[in-house]
Write an enzyme that holds these catalytic residues in place. Structure first.
Site, PDB file in Angstrom:
ATOM      1  N   LYS A 169       0.826  -1.207   0.000  1.00  0.00           N
ATOM      2  CA  LYS A 169       0.000   0.000   0.000  1.00  0.00           C
ATOM      3  C   LYS A 169       0.866   1.266   0.000  1.00  0.00           C
ATOM      4  CE  LYS A 169      -4.052  -1.832  -0.260  1.00  0.00           C
ATOM      5  NZ  LYS A 169      -5.076  -1.884   0.785  1.00  0.00           N
ATOM      6  N   ARG A 201      -4.308 -10.369   3.074  1.00  0.00           N
ATOM      7  CA  ARG A 201      -4.387 -10.347   1.610  1.00  0.00           C
ATOM      8  C   ARG A 201      -3.061  -9.824   1.089  1.00  0.00           C
ATOM      9  NH1 ARG A 201      -5.815  -6.742  -2.462  1.00  0.00           N
ATOM     10  NH2 ARG A 201      -7.130  -7.597  -4.141  1.00  0.00           N
TER      11      ARG A 201
END
Length: 322
Positions: A259, A300
């Site tokens: 991210k 994830r």
């Protein structure tokens, strides 16, 4: 003095116990998974030309199936197939008031179905999640064998989604998303308490929408939505206080892999430039471990093997607490 220190230590230990995740059943379309006994690893395959992490790499169905099989060989428990990018600045979900999303359901399905079918042909036992916010795509994917629908909007962008998931009795991941992707970069930063209240309220609303439509609570997993409408430092607040969300009563999934908030933090080590997605793997593992220690049951990830190993260590720490 010694009595005060002992009391402080007891309070610390009690606080650690409260953030311990619980073992529970996650009911899917045709089977169940045990969440919380150990961390489950969900391997990501982006069947898109423009994903922030690996856009275009797996757009070819054969390459996407190969990547999914590689994830399974490296220890993934689940595979998450996504055919539309929801990166910051994208038009995923459609702009507020728009008639249609940037990627149509037909186009999304044309990308997704060959990979889903190819994967299940090669590995009929694979547990596959369809990463979509469109009810039409969810319906087709579950009919084709997907066990889970992973909706980044938490059932907010397509009001038919809850009905479809209830009809097919599939597992669901409900993510908290603040606003639409095109607005994420300009949203004001929230104070910590307001941020946590907003995430909690959003997840509660998603659960209410799901159960009102007939989705069983046992089918629901909750995702705080790292990077989805959270400004850079807000993600660290969420990571530090994620365990507060365990009181919602369902397992938590964390998607911190690669991210942008991680790349932003690493900028001082990269000449003041935000680290690229491929340069965020070590940071991803650090955030993954933090998320597990704060109660995550499912992670994830883009790189499976390092995540499996890191999760094993974090799980050992959790086991030592109990």
């Amino acid at each position: 003095m010694h009595g005060d220190r002992a009391s402080d230590m007891r309070r610390t230990i009690e606080g650690m116990d409260r953030i311990q995740r619980e073992k529970t059943t996650w009911r899917l379309r045709s089977r169940t998974l045990e969440a919380g006994a150990r961390t489950l690893v969900m391997g990501v395959v982006n069947i898109t030309p423009d994903s922030f992490s690996d856009g275009g790499t797996f757009l070819d169905p054969e390459k996407a199936v190969e990547q999914a099989l590689k994830h399974l060989e490296e220890g993934a428990d689940l595979i998450d197939l996504g055919a539309e990018s929801t990166r910051p600045g994208s038009q995923a979900g459609g702009a507020e008031g728009a008639d249609a999303p940037a990627v149509s359901a037909d186009e999304e399905q044309a990308r997704l179905l060959p990979v889903l079918q190819g994967l299940l042909a090669a590995r009929p036992d694979a547990v596959v999640s369809a990463d979509t916010y469109k009810a039409a795509t969810a319906r087709v994917a579950v009919k084709a064998g997907a066990e889970i629908v992973n909706d980044v909007s938490g059932f907010a962008w397509d009001k038919e989604m809850a009905k479809v998931c209830a009809e097919f009795r599939c597992g669901v991941v409900l993510m908290h998303t603040r606003g639409r992707p095109e607005a994420w970069r300009t949203q004001p930063t929230l104070p910590a308490d307001e941020l946590m209240a907003a995430v909690r309220a959003g997840l509660e609303a998603s659960v209410e929408a799901a159960t009102a439509a007939g989705v069983a609570r046992e089918a629901i997993v909750l995702d705080p939505g790292y990077g989805f409408g959270k400004r850079f430092d807000e993600n660290y607040t969420l990571l530090a206080r994620q365990a507060e969300l365990l009181t919602l009563g369902r397992p938590l999934l964390a998607g911190v892999s690669r991210k942008s908030f991680l790349g932003h933090t690493l900028a001082t080590l990269h000449g003041g430039v935000t680290a690229r997605a491929v340069e965020r793997e070590t940071a991803s593992i650090a955030a993954l471990v933090a998320a597990i220690l704060q109660g995550t049951s499912i992670v994830r990830v883009h790189a499976v093997r390092p995540a499996v190993e890191a999760a094993r260590i974090a799980d050992a720490v959790l086991a030592a607490r109990s």
